[in-house]
Design a protein around this motif. Structure first.
Motif, PDB file in Angstrom:
ATOM      1  N   ARG A  29       0.683  -1.084   0.032  1.00 18.00           N
ATOM      2  CA  ARG A  29      -0.055   0.040   0.082  1.00 18.00           C
ATOM      3  C   ARG A  29       0.774   1.139   0.107  1.00 18.00           C
ATOM      4  N   ILE A  30       1.833   1.169   0.648  1.00 21.93           N
ATOM      5  CA  ILE A  30       2.583   2.364   0.810  1.00 21.93           C
ATOM      6  C   ILE A  30       3.534   2.667  -0.569  1.00 21.93           C
ATOM      7  N   THR A  31       4.132   1.176  -1.134  1.00 21.70           N
ATOM      8  CA  THR A  31       4.655   1.393  -2.494  1.00 21.70           C
ATOM      9  C   THR A  31       3.857   2.073  -3.569  1.00 21.70           C
ATOM     10  N   GLU A  32       2.505   1.607  -3.495  1.00 23.13           N
ATOM     11  CA  GLU A  32       1.543   1.784  -4.781  1.00 23.13           C
ATOM     12  C   GLU A  32       1.333   3.467  -4.596  1.00 23.13           C
ATOM     13  N   GLN A  33       1.436   4.090  -3.518  1.00 26.00           N
ATOM     14  CA  GLN A  33       1.181   5.468  -3.197  1.00 26.00           C
ATOM     15  C   GLN A  33       2.262   6.159  -4.012  1.00 26.00           C
ATOM     16  N   TRP A  34       3.522   5.678  -3.797  1.00 29.22           N
ATOM     17  CA  TRP A  34       4.705   6.361  -4.110  1.00 29.22           C
ATOM     18  C   TRP A  34       5.224   5.929  -5.630  1.00 29.22           C
ATOM     19  N   PHE A  35       4.530   5.068  -6.214  1.00 24.27           N
ATOM     20  CA  PHE A  35       5.077   4.220  -7.332  1.00 24.27           C
ATOM     21  C   PHE A  35       5.290   5.564  -8.471  1.00 24.27           C
ATOM     22  N   PRO A  36       3.960   6.128  -8.653  1.00 23.98           N
ATOM     23  CA  PRO A  36       3.972   7.410  -9.679  1.00 23.98           C
ATOM     24  C   PRO A  36       5.055   8.267  -9.845  1.00 23.98           C
ATOM     25  N   LEU A  37       6.024   8.354  -8.628  1.00 25.95           N
ATOM     26  CA  LEU A  37       6.760   9.207  -8.416  1.00 25.95           C
ATOM     27  C   LEU A  37       8.248   8.600  -8.567  1.00 25.95           C
ATOM     28  N   MET A  38       8.170   7.406  -9.023  1.00 25.49           N
ATOM     29  CA  MET A  38       9.560   6.694  -9.219  1.00 25.49           C
ATOM     30  C   MET A  38      10.167   6.826 -10.621  1.00 25.49           C
ATOM     31  N   ASP A  39      11.242   6.470 -10.938  1.00 24.70           N
ATOM     32  CA  ASP A  39      12.024   6.385 -12.437  1.00 24.70           C
ATOM     33  C   ASP A  39      11.098   5.691 -13.371  1.00 24.70           C
ATOM     34  N   GLN A  40      10.726   4.476 -12.730  1.00 22.44           N
ATOM     35  CA  GLN A  40      10.226   3.327 -13.612  1.00 22.44           C
ATOM     36  C   GLN A  40       8.894   3.638 -13.858  1.00 22.44           C
ATOM     37  N   TYR A  41       8.359   4.749 -13.648  1.00 21.06           N
ATOM     38  CA  TYR A  41       6.791   4.937 -13.799  1.00 21.06           C
ATOM     39  C   TYR A  41       7.163   5.718 -15.236  1.00 21.06           C
ATOM     40  N   PRO A  42       6.414   4.949 -16.278  1.00 20.19           N
ATOM     41  CA  PRO A  42       6.660   5.580 -17.600  1.00 20.19           C
ATOM     42  C   PRO A  42       5.780   6.810 -18.101  1.00 20.19           C
ATOM     43  N   TYR A  43       4.745   7.279 -17.254  1.00 19.37           N
ATOM     44  CA  TYR A  43       4.031   8.369 -17.513  1.00 19.37           C
ATOM     45  C   TYR A  43       4.340   9.552 -16.710  1.00 19.37           C
ATOM     46  N   ASP A  44       3.908  10.826 -17.132  1.00 19.51           N
ATOM     47  CA  ASP A  44       4.051  11.824 -16.171  1.00 19.51           C
ATOM     48  C   ASP A  44       2.980  11.889 -14.781  1.00 19.51           C
ATOM     49  N   PRO A  45       3.735  11.786 -13.783  1.00 22.42           N
ATOM     50  CA  PRO A  45       2.799  11.635 -12.418  1.00 22.42           C
ATOM     51  C   PRO A  45       1.843  12.844 -12.059  1.00 22.42           C
TER      52      PRO A  45
END
Length: 123
Positions: free
Chosen positions: A48-64
């Protein structure tokens, strides 16, 4: 000592030993169950913690900036100029739930709609 009395004493002692071992095994089993539950709970919390921060990680392919977090039944929606993407983040070996798979099938079948509702103030 009487052989019958000796045998009864040994059998009684063995019976008490078996009872004590059974209790100890049950206690250890309960501790293992509690530890397993705690481990699964920590994994869920980590996810749950990870999924909230995942859009801010480098691996996320879209604009957060275009991501909106929902939480359930899917993690969120990514709004792009040319499409809208339903996003579900998973960690380690976690799998889609039955409900998430169903929603994925609805999207793949084109059963996604945009509806507008207007409410007026009658006061």
């Amino acid at each position: 000592m009487n052989p019958t009395l000796l045998l009864a004493t040994v059998c009684g002692a063995l019976f008490l030993l078996v009872i004590a071992l059974a209790r100890r095994i049950r206690q250890l089993s309960e501790r293992l169950d509690a530890a397993d539950f705690q481990q699964r709970s920590l994994s869920t919390t980590y996810g749950r913690i990870t999924e909230q921060w995942f859009p801010l990680m480098d691996q996320y392919p879209y604009d957060p900036q275009g991501f909106r977090f929902l939480g359930t039944p899917i993690d969120g929606v990514q709004f792009e100029d040319d499409r809208i993407v339903f996003v579900e983040f998973k960690t380690n070996k976690s799998q889609l739930s039955k409900l998430q798979k169903h929603y994925r099938e609805l999207v793949e079948a084109g059963e996604v709609y945009f509806e507008e509702f207007r409410f007026t103030d009658n006061g």
